[in-house]
Design a protein around this motif. Structure first.
Motif, PDB file in Angstrom:
ATOM      1  N   ARG A 143       0.847  -1.196   0.000  1.00 15.90           N
ATOM      2  CA  ARG A 143       0.000   0.000   0.000  1.00 15.90           C
ATOM      3  C   ARG A 143       0.878   1.240   0.000  1.00 15.90           C
ATOM      4  N   THR A 144       0.370   2.311  -0.575  1.00 15.87           N
ATOM      5  CA  THR A 144       1.103   3.578  -0.581  1.00 15.87           C
ATOM      6  C   THR A 144       0.983   4.231   0.787  1.00 15.87           C
ATOM      7  N   LEU A 145       2.133   4.577   1.367  1.00 14.03           N
ATOM      8  CA  LEU A 145       2.174   5.247   2.667  1.00 14.03           C
ATOM      9  C   LEU A 145       2.723   6.654   2.487  1.00 14.03           C
ATOM     10  N   TRP A 146       2.227   7.587   3.282  1.00 15.12           N
ATOM     11  CA  TRP A 146       2.752   8.948   3.318  1.00 15.12           C
ATOM     12  C   TRP A 146       3.350   9.162   4.696  1.00 15.12           C
ATOM     13  N   ARG A 147       4.639   9.507   4.706  1.00  2.38           N
ATOM     14  CA  ARG A 147       5.393   9.577   5.946  1.00  2.38           C
ATOM     15  C   ARG A 147       6.065  10.944   6.061  1.00  2.38           C
ATOM     16  N   PRO A 148       5.476  11.867   6.840  1.00  2.00           N
ATOM     17  CA  PRO A 148       6.162  13.138   7.076  1.00  2.00           C
ATOM     18  C   PRO A 148       7.503  12.884   7.756  1.00  2.00           C
ATOM     19  N   PHE A 149       8.505  13.707   7.431  1.00  2.00           N
ATOM     20  CA  PHE A 149       9.825  13.529   8.010  1.00  2.00           C
ATOM     21  C   PHE A 149      10.457  14.881   8.331  1.00  2.00           C
ATOM     22  N   THR A 150      11.380  14.830   9.253  1.00  2.00           N
ATOM     23  CA  THR A 150      12.299  15.927   9.531  1.00  2.00           C
ATOM     24  C   THR A 150      13.689  15.317   9.605  1.00  2.00           C
ATOM     25  N   ASP A 151      14.596  15.813   8.771  1.00  2.00           N
ATOM     26  CA  ASP A 151      15.982  15.354   8.757  1.00  2.00           C
ATOM     27  C   ASP A 151      16.887  16.490   9.208  1.00  2.00           C
ATOM     28  N   ILE A 152      17.864  16.176  10.032  1.00  2.00           N
ATOM     29  CA  ILE A 152      18.821  17.173  10.505  1.00  2.00           C
ATOM     30  C   ILE A 152      20.210  16.756  10.053  1.00  2.00           C
ATOM     31  N   TRP A 153      20.855  17.656   9.311  1.00  2.00           N
ATOM     32  CA  TRP A 153      22.183  17.431   8.743  1.00  2.00           C
ATOM     33  C   TRP A 153      23.181  18.337   9.435  1.00  2.00           C
ATOM     34  N   LEU A 154      24.390  17.837   9.610  1.00  2.00           N
ATOM     35  CA  LEU A 154      25.477  18.605  10.219  1.00  2.00           C
ATOM     36  C   LEU A 154      26.701  18.512   9.320  1.00  2.00           C
ATOM     37  N   LYS A 155      27.319  19.658   9.058  1.00  2.00           N
ATOM     38  CA  LYS A 155      28.537  19.675   8.251  1.00  2.00           C
ATOM     39  C   LYS A 155      29.734  19.577   9.181  1.00  2.00           C
ATOM     40  N   GLY A 156      30.555  18.572   8.945  1.00  2.00           N
ATOM     41  CA  GLY A 156      31.752  18.365   9.750  1.00  2.00           C
ATOM     42  C   GLY A 156      32.953  18.124   8.856  1.00  2.00           C
ATOM     43  N   ALA A 157      33.994  17.572   9.423  1.00  2.00           N
ATOM     44  CA  ALA A 157      35.243  17.342   8.704  1.00  2.00           C
ATOM     45  C   ALA A 157      35.056  16.406   7.507  1.00  2.00           C
ATOM     46  N   ARG A 158      34.080  15.480   7.582  1.00  2.00           N
ATOM     47  CA  ARG A 158      33.832  14.533   6.480  1.00  2.00           C
ATOM     48  C   ARG A 158      32.701  14.996   5.564  1.00  2.00           C
ATOM     49  N   GLY A 159      32.316  16.259   5.663  1.00  2.00           N
ATOM     50  CA  GLY A 159      31.224  16.791   4.841  1.00  2.00           C
ATOM     51  C   GLY A 159      29.899  16.701   5.569  1.00  2.00           C
ATOM     52  N   TRP A 160      28.809  16.812   4.824  1.00  2.00           N
ATOM     53  CA  TRP A 160      27.467  16.764   5.399  1.00  2.00           C
ATOM     54  C   TRP A 160      27.102  15.335   5.767  1.00  2.00           C
ATOM     55  N   ARG A 161      26.625  15.163   7.004  1.00  2.00           N
ATOM     56  CA  ARG A 161      26.165  13.860   7.481  1.00  2.00           C
ATOM     57  C   ARG A 161      24.787  14.038   8.120  1.00  2.00           C
ATOM     58  N   LEU A 162      23.925  13.071   7.885  1.00  2.00           N
ATOM     59  CA  LEU A 162      22.611  13.064   8.512  1.00  2.00           C
ATOM     60  C   LEU A 162      22.793  12.618   9.957  1.00  2.00           C
ATOM     61  N   ILE A 163      22.397  13.479  10.905  1.00  2.00           N
ATOM     62  CA  ILE A 163      22.605  13.148  12.319  1.00  2.00           C
ATOM     63  C   ILE A 163      21.325  12.703  13.022  1.00  2.00           C
ATOM     64  N   ALA A 164      20.159  13.140  12.513  1.00  2.00           N
ATOM     65  CA  ALA A 164      18.907  12.773  13.169  1.00  2.00           C
ATOM     66  C   ALA A 164      17.768  12.810  12.162  1.00  2.00           C
ATOM     67  N   ARG A 165      16.776  11.952  12.418  1.00  2.00           N
ATOM     68  CA  ARG A 165      15.603  11.875  11.539  1.00  2.00           C
ATOM     69  C   ARG A 165      14.395  11.527  12.385  1.00  2.00           C
ATOM     70  N   GLN A 166      13.285  12.140  12.056  1.00  4.71           N
ATOM     71  CA  GLN A 166      11.990  11.795  12.634  1.00  4.71           C
ATOM     72  C   GLN A 166      11.085  11.458  11.469  1.00  4.71           C
ATOM     73  N   ALA A 167      10.398  10.340  11.532  1.00  5.30           N
ATOM     74  CA  ALA A 167       9.490   9.938  10.463  1.00  5.30           C
ATOM     75  C   ALA A 167       8.292   9.229  11.067  1.00  5.30           C
ATOM     76  N   THR A 168       7.092   9.639  10.652  1.00  3.53           N
ATOM     77  CA  THR A 168       5.872   9.074  11.195  1.00  3.53           C
ATOM     78  C   THR A 168       4.915   8.783  10.049  1.00  3.53           C
ATOM     79  N   ILE A 169       4.360   7.600  10.014  1.00  2.00           N
ATOM     80  CA  ILE A 169       3.382   7.289   8.977  1.00  2.00           C
ATOM     81  C   ILE A 169       2.092   8.039   9.300  1.00  2.00           C
ATOM     82  N   ALA A 170       1.665   8.883   8.347  1.00  4.35           N
ATOM     83  CA  ALA A 170       0.488   9.718   8.576  1.00  4.35           C
ATOM     84  C   ALA A 170      -0.764   9.145   7.926  1.00  4.35           C
ATOM     85  N   ALA A 171      -0.607   8.490   6.785  1.00  8.66           N
ATOM     86  CA  ALA A 171      -1.771   7.983   6.054  1.00  8.66           C
ATOM     87  C   ALA A 171      -1.328   6.852   5.137  1.00  8.66           C
ATOM     88  N   GLU A 172      -2.307   6.057   4.734  1.00  9.46           N
ATOM     89  CA  GLU A 172      -2.024   5.011   3.757  1.00  9.46           C
ATOM     90  C   GLU A 172      -3.259   4.762   2.931  1.00  9.46           C
TER      91      GLU A 172
END
Length: 124
Positions: A93-122
């Protein structure tokens, strides 16, 4: 959105779909944490274990970005994922999942440090 983050999203999608653990690690910070759709807080190695257990498998996946903001070396990306999982609750089934991603730039470039994702509808 910084071009490097857009490219990192592309690499991450390919790495998840092919179960390329090193590819995932190249995008996720060592300290990556996610508030997952199943309402569990998981660290990078726990999500990678779920990949190895074949729990992150999608028939289709599309990321729709609705907001990007940057404050120094931190970027916040918000939107929703439209996906069709092949296994687990919602499989086929098709799911819709709102997300928030937090990226941090460090010595190795941009890295994803945190994510929130919740299934809102299907779709039924």
């Amino acid at each position: 959105m910084p071009q490097e983050i857009g490219a990192a999203y592309g690499r991450l999608g390919k790495a998840i779909s092919t179960r390329d653990i090193e590819g995932v690690k190249s995008v996720w910070a060592d300290t990556f944490v996610v508030n997952a759709p199943n309402n569990q807080i998981l660290h990078r190695d726990e999500v990678i274990a779920a990949m190895n257990d074949d729990l992150l498998d999608y028939k289709s996946f599309k990321k729709i970005v609705g907001h990007v903001s940057q404050e120094g070396d931190v970027v916040i990306v918000m939107g929703y994922d439209e996906l069709v999982p092949t296994k687990g609750p919602g499989a086929g089934r098709t799911l819709w999942r709102p997300f928030t991603d937090i990226w941090l730039k460090g010595a190795r470039g941009w890295r994803l440090i945190a994510r929130q994702a919740t299934i809102a509808a299907e779709t039924p």
